[in-house]
Design a protein around this motif. Structure first.
Motif, short mmCIF file in Angstrom:
data_model
loop_
_atom_site.label_atom_id
_atom_site.label_comp_id
_atom_site.label_asym_id
_atom_site.label_seq_id
_atom_site.Cartn_x
_atom_site.Cartn_y
_atom_site.Cartn_z
N UNK A 507 66.57 2.50 90.08
CA UNK A 507 67.21 2.75 91.37
C UNK A 507 67.57 1.47 92.10
N UNK A 508 67.22 0.35 91.50
CA UNK A 508 67.46 -0.89 92.24
C UNK A 508 66.61 -0.92 93.49
N UNK A 509 65.45 -0.26 93.40
CA UNK A 509 64.59 -0.18 94.58
C UNK A 509 63.96 -1.53 94.88
N UNK A 510 64.17 -2.01 96.12
CA UNK A 510 63.56 -3.27 96.51
C UNK A 510 62.05 -3.13 96.55
N UNK A 511 61.62 -1.94 97.02
CA UNK A 511 60.18 -1.67 97.10
C UNK A 511 59.95 -0.22 96.69
N UNK A 590 63.92 6.74 100.15
CA UNK A 590 63.80 8.09 99.61
C UNK A 590 62.31 8.39 99.49
N UNK A 591 61.86 9.46 100.14
CA UNK A 591 60.46 9.89 100.08
C UNK A 591 60.42 11.23 99.36
N UNK A 592 59.83 11.24 98.19
CA UNK A 592 59.81 12.44 97.35
C UNK A 592 58.38 12.97 97.29
N UNK A 593 58.14 14.20 97.74
CA UNK A 593 56.77 14.73 97.73
C UNK A 593 56.33 15.13 96.32
N UNK A 594 55.06 14.96 96.06
CA UNK A 594 54.45 15.46 94.83
C UNK A 594 53.65 16.70 95.19
N UNK A 595 54.07 17.85 94.70
CA UNK A 595 53.51 19.13 95.12
C UNK A 595 52.88 19.85 93.93
N UNK A 596 51.77 20.52 94.21
CA UNK A 596 51.14 21.37 93.19
C UNK A 596 50.68 22.66 93.86
N UNK A 597 51.33 23.76 93.46
CA UNK A 597 51.03 25.08 94.01
C UNK A 597 51.12 25.06 95.53
N UNK A 598 52.17 24.40 96.03
CA UNK A 598 52.42 24.36 97.46
C UNK A 598 51.62 23.33 98.22
N UNK A 599 50.72 22.65 97.55
CA UNK A 599 49.88 21.65 98.22
C UNK A 599 50.41 20.26 97.92
N UNK A 600 50.46 19.42 98.96
CA UNK A 600 50.93 18.05 98.79
C UNK A 600 49.86 17.16 98.20
N UNK A 601 50.20 16.49 97.09
CA UNK A 601 49.26 15.57 96.45
C UNK A 601 49.57 14.13 96.78
N UNK A 602 50.82 13.84 97.18
CA UNK A 602 51.22 12.48 97.48
C UNK A 602 52.74 12.38 97.52
N UNK A 603 53.25 11.17 97.56
CA UNK A 603 54.70 10.94 97.60
C UNK A 603 55.05 9.72 96.78
N UNK A 604 56.34 9.67 96.37
CA UNK A 604 56.92 8.46 95.80
C UNK A 604 57.96 7.97 96.80
N UNK A 605 57.78 6.73 97.28
CA UNK A 605 58.68 6.16 98.29
C UNK A 605 59.49 5.04 97.64
N UNK A 606 60.83 5.16 97.72
CA UNK A 606 61.72 4.16 97.11
C UNK A 606 62.62 3.60 98.21
N UNK A 607 62.54 2.30 98.44
CA UNK A 607 63.34 1.66 99.48
C UNK A 607 64.32 0.67 98.86
N UNK A 620 67.54 13.67 91.95
CA UNK A 620 67.02 14.57 90.93
C UNK A 620 66.06 13.85 89.99
N UNK A 621 66.42 12.62 89.63
CA UNK A 621 65.55 11.84 88.74
C UNK A 621 64.24 11.48 89.44
N UNK A 622 64.33 11.13 90.72
CA UNK A 622 63.12 10.82 91.46
C UNK A 622 62.18 12.03 91.51
#
Length: 832
Positions: A507-511, A590-607, A620-622
């Motif tokens: 993604x060319x993500x700086x961070x 871009x903040x993408x949630x990680x979900x399991x059975x409706x519960x949030x486990x964490x996120x992937x943040x790409x800046x 979609x790839x994220x």
């Protein structure tokens, strides 16, 4: 008396009244001194008068205890023979037996040798046959692309083994019989064959009959066969006896092997069987050549296809090299003289590639393009309009062809074209041409259609190249993450590291950061890439943080991606991002949630710096990476839960085993329970207390864990253990045992010094040692009454898991079983 004077019967009865009969019956030599005497046996007297003898002696020929004959001596004078003479007569009888046995053994040996000679001949012939079969197989293996050497080897073997007058192999193409190989034909037969072959399969030849019958046929005498119409042919070759074996492929005749002899008669079955084997081998050779030829052709097509694909891959932005390669391979594989490709743009036809023409002819052809589709040659026009392959076997017979003279000048008569199809439309053609008229080989259309599809790929390649490259990189990254997942089932950190590295690259993500919610509902950074020291310092200031107070927590609650293309100026940019952009420079995130059975486990943040909006494909790839992170988390959870459950089951089974082997003594059971507790729980020490007969709580077992012993030291452990034991027996009042007995359930305290509900005795121990601890206490209950406790203490403060409660209660119940078993055993023993 000589033998000529003896005219008595050939067969004499075995009668005790005769001297011979007595010798047989008694199995010994006997004699009669005077056969004419009144007291002599009747049979002997009559026999003696007839043969004119007075005295007689007989000795039996004995073999294996039984008489097989008799030797007798008689004299016209009366008188008995001496003992030596009788002994000599018996010796002669024994020698006669030896002679008889020698003769029998000699004849049997002679007969056996004869059979051995016959069998040796058969084996020699069989070996020769097997050698011939092996020889043909060797030639088959050495000649995979040519049946000729195989046919020659077969005819050689037939001539060597069968000693025929002639031998021949014929091929059958479904309509005509052709001579493929021959041996020992006379010049007259060869000349006759040239005039007759190829010939149809009919009753006029043995080969024709064999093909029609599809089985081995034999003519014992060609001159006596009225249907053998080629008798002059047979006569010219000088053969009379003929046999033919069909070469069958899946029941269909493909040829015949004929063998002929000058003498009439029947052919031995073993030769017929061998001839059938040779016919089968000939079929194998034919099939090998066919399969190899087909394989070679398929390989050439695959090679051509691979070469075109290579050119496509090397020319992502230029279609011309691809079209030129297609023209070259189309010409080669279709056995054509010229190959050409065209493009249709609008209503115009453009020449894209051409190969196989002279420089002048090619220049003339190129000068004619581009041309309107309506004026294009009929093969090109019809392929485009009809969207199907078109063949013209002879342009000189095609009235619609615009310039027959032009075709002649270019040097071709037959042509074929197939369209390049894309989304239902013809966007060009691939064509081949030959100098000779006629239709192109079977399969040529399929070859060109394959090339046509590749040409379309090349045309689309310019537009799709960048997308394909990006998609390939994304798939590779996704596959790499899945590979790490599969190799790190029990650990999530390698997966998290690979995910942030892939996001940073793609993604060319700086961070890029991956954040997780821990059991305390705190958001923590688990993996990151591309962070500067300044950025890391900012994160250290705000994280970890309660999930409810973070932007990531709000994103997880919504269950949707947060996309901020411009953190500083975007109207929907959260205040937190706007503040960060103002302090450290603008970015998109871009903040993408990680979900399991409706519960949030964490996120992937790409800046990204500078800001650049994320595409739908990137989002979609994220999401895919987020799903992979969830898979890794769940894999690790399930793996560890399964491992933990297995360890718990093993531990409880071990305790039950000790219970079963130590019925009268609870000590080994208590030791095993504390040992298993140390293996399964994270704690500092374990204690097992029993209520004694006086109602006081007594320390049955104490166990400091290995980690505690290493931390405190063995000397201090011994002192601490002695100090603890000195406090027992102790009253139940204000103890964790009393509390657990009242509730009948496991009780716990996460921090005894700061837990008002903690028992006073536990708080007193913490105050005495100057250090708080957490404890878990399971009651040993029997018939509603507490009989002891199983407890664990740990210096790390905090609540215990529900699984720990349940497992400690299981071990407590096992301790109760051990106690009751011992009680019942001892009571029973005492009663007995």
């Amino acid at each position: 008396m000589t033998a000529d004077e003896f005219h008595g019967p050939d067969l004499l009865p075995i009668d005790p009244q005769s001297i011979v009969g007595r010798a047989v019956l008694e199995g010994r030599a006997v004699q009669v001194a005077d056969a004419h005497a009144p007291d002599s046996a009747t049979l002997n007297a009559a026999f003696a008068r007839e043969l004119s003898f007075r005295s007689i002696a007989s000795a039996p020929l004995m073999l294996n205890g039984a008489a097989i004959g008799v030797i007798s001596m008689s004299s016209p004078q009366p008188g008995a023979m001496s003992d030596k003479q009788m002994e000599l007569l018996s010796t002669f009888a024994d020698q006669a037996v030896i002679a008889i046995q020698n003769a029998r053994l000699f004849n049997e040996t002679k007969e056996a040798l004869h059979k051995v000679e016959e069998r040796t001949g058969e084996l020699t012939e069989s070996l020769e046959y097997q050698t011939a079969i092996s020889e043909v197989l060797r030639v088959i293996s050495e000649s995979p692309t040519d049946v000729g050497p195989v046919f020659e080897a077969i005819t050689d073997c037939v001539v060597r083994l069968f000693q025929p007058q002639t031998a021949a192999i014929f091929r059958y193409d479904g309509a005509q019989i052709h001579i493929a190989a021959r041996r020992n034909w006379t010049p007259q037969a060869i000349a006759r064959a040239r005039a007759l072959y190829p010939m149809p399969a009919d009753e006029q030849s043995l080969a024709g009959r064999v093909i029609l019958a599809r089985k081995t046929l034999e003519i014992e005498d060609t001159l006596a066969d009225p249907k053998y119409g080629l008798t002059p042919f047979a006569a010219s070759g000088g053969w009379r006896r003929v046999i033919g074996a069909p070469m069958l492929k899946d029941g269909v005749p493909v040829g015949v092997i004929n063998v002929a002899w000058t003498d009439p008669g029947r052919t031995p079955q073993r030769q017929i069987d061998l001839l059938k084997t040779f016919a089968d081998q000939a079929v194998i050779a034919i099939e090998n050549v066919r399969l190899i030829s087909e394989t070679k052709e398929a390989l050439e097509q695959q090679t051509a296809t691979a070469d075109i694909l290579r050119v496509i891959s090397e020319s992502p932005s230029d279609v011309q090299p691809v079209f030129q390669a297609i023209a070259e391979h189309a010409r080669s594989l279709c056995k054509a003289d010229v190959g050409a490709t065209t493009r249709v743009v609008g209503d115009q036809v453009h020449l894209a590639g051409v190969l196989g023409m002279s420089a002048a002819a090619e220049e003339a052809m190129r000068s004619a393009f581009p041309m309107p589709l309506a004026q294009a040659p009929p093969n090109i026009r019809r392929s485009v309009v009809e969207r199907s392959p078109v063949q013209i076997a002879d342009v000189q017979l095609e009235p619609d062809y615009p310039s027959i003279e032009g075709a002649k000048a270019m040097g071709f008569r037959s042509i074929m074209s197939v369209p390049l199809m894309h989304e239902g439309q013809a966007i060009g053609t691939i064509g081949v041409a030959r100098e000779a008229p006629g239709r192109f080989p079977e399969g040529a259309v399929a070859v060109l259609q394959t090339f046509a599809r590749q040409a379309v790929i090349a045309i689309e390649n310019v537009r799709l190249f960048t997308e394909t490259k990006e998609a390939l990189a994304q798939q590779t990254a996704s596959a790499e993450v899945l590979e790490v997942i599969s190799s790190s089932v029990a650990q999530t950190q390698p997966v998290f590291d690979k995910i942030v590295q892939s996001c940073h690259r793609l993604f060319g993500g700086h961070q890029v950061s991956l954040l997780l919610v821990d059991p305390d509902d705190m958001v923590r950074v688990k993996a990151f890439a591309g962070y500067s020291e300044q950025s890391a310092a900012v994160f250290d200031q705000v994280l970890p943080a309660p999930v409810g107070r973070t932007l990531q927590g709000r994103t997880m609650r919504k269950g949707s991606v947060l996309h901020v293309p411009d953190a500083l100026n975007g109207p929907d940019s959260p205040a937190f991002f706007r503040e960060l952009a103002g302090r450290g420079g603008n970015f998109s995130i871009l903040v993408v949630p990680m979900l399991w059975e409706g519960k949030g486990l964490g996120t992937i943040d790409i800046a990204r710096v500078p800001p650049r909006a994320f595409t739908d494909a990137e989002i979609k790839l994220a999401k895919t990476f987020a799903d992979q992170a969830v898979i890794a988390i769940q894999n690790a959870r399930l793996f560890n839960e399964t491992k933990e459950a297995l360890e718990q089951q093993t531990a409880t089974s071990d305790v039950l085993e000790v219970i079963g082997s130590s019925v009268a003594d609870t000590g080994p059971v208590f030791d095993k329970i504390l040992e298993c507790c140390e293996q399964l729980f994270s704690a500092s020490m374990f204690s097992l207390h029993i209520v004694n007969e006086a109602g006081l709580l007594d320390a049955a077992r104490m166990r400091f864990t290995a980690a505690t012993r290493a931390l405190i030291g063995e000397a201090n452990i011994a002192a601490a253990e002695a100090d603890l034991r000195s406090a027992y027996p102790a009253p139940l009042a204000n103890t964790s045992a009393e509390m657990s007995f009242r509730s009948g359930a496991v009780i716990a305290s996460p921090d005894v010094l700061n837990d008002p509900a903690a028992p006073a005795s536990s708080r007193s121990i913490a105050q005495k040692t100057g250090r708080s601890f957490a404890f878990l206490c399971a009651p040993l209950m029997w018939e509603g009454r507490g009989i002891g406790t199983l407890s664990m203490q740990r210096l790390e403060l905090g609540p215990f898991r529900a699984k720990e409660h349940a497992l400690l209660k299981t071990f407590a119940d096992q301790a109760v079983i051990a106690i009751q078993n011992a009680r019942l055993f001892n009571e029973t023993k005492e009663a007995l």
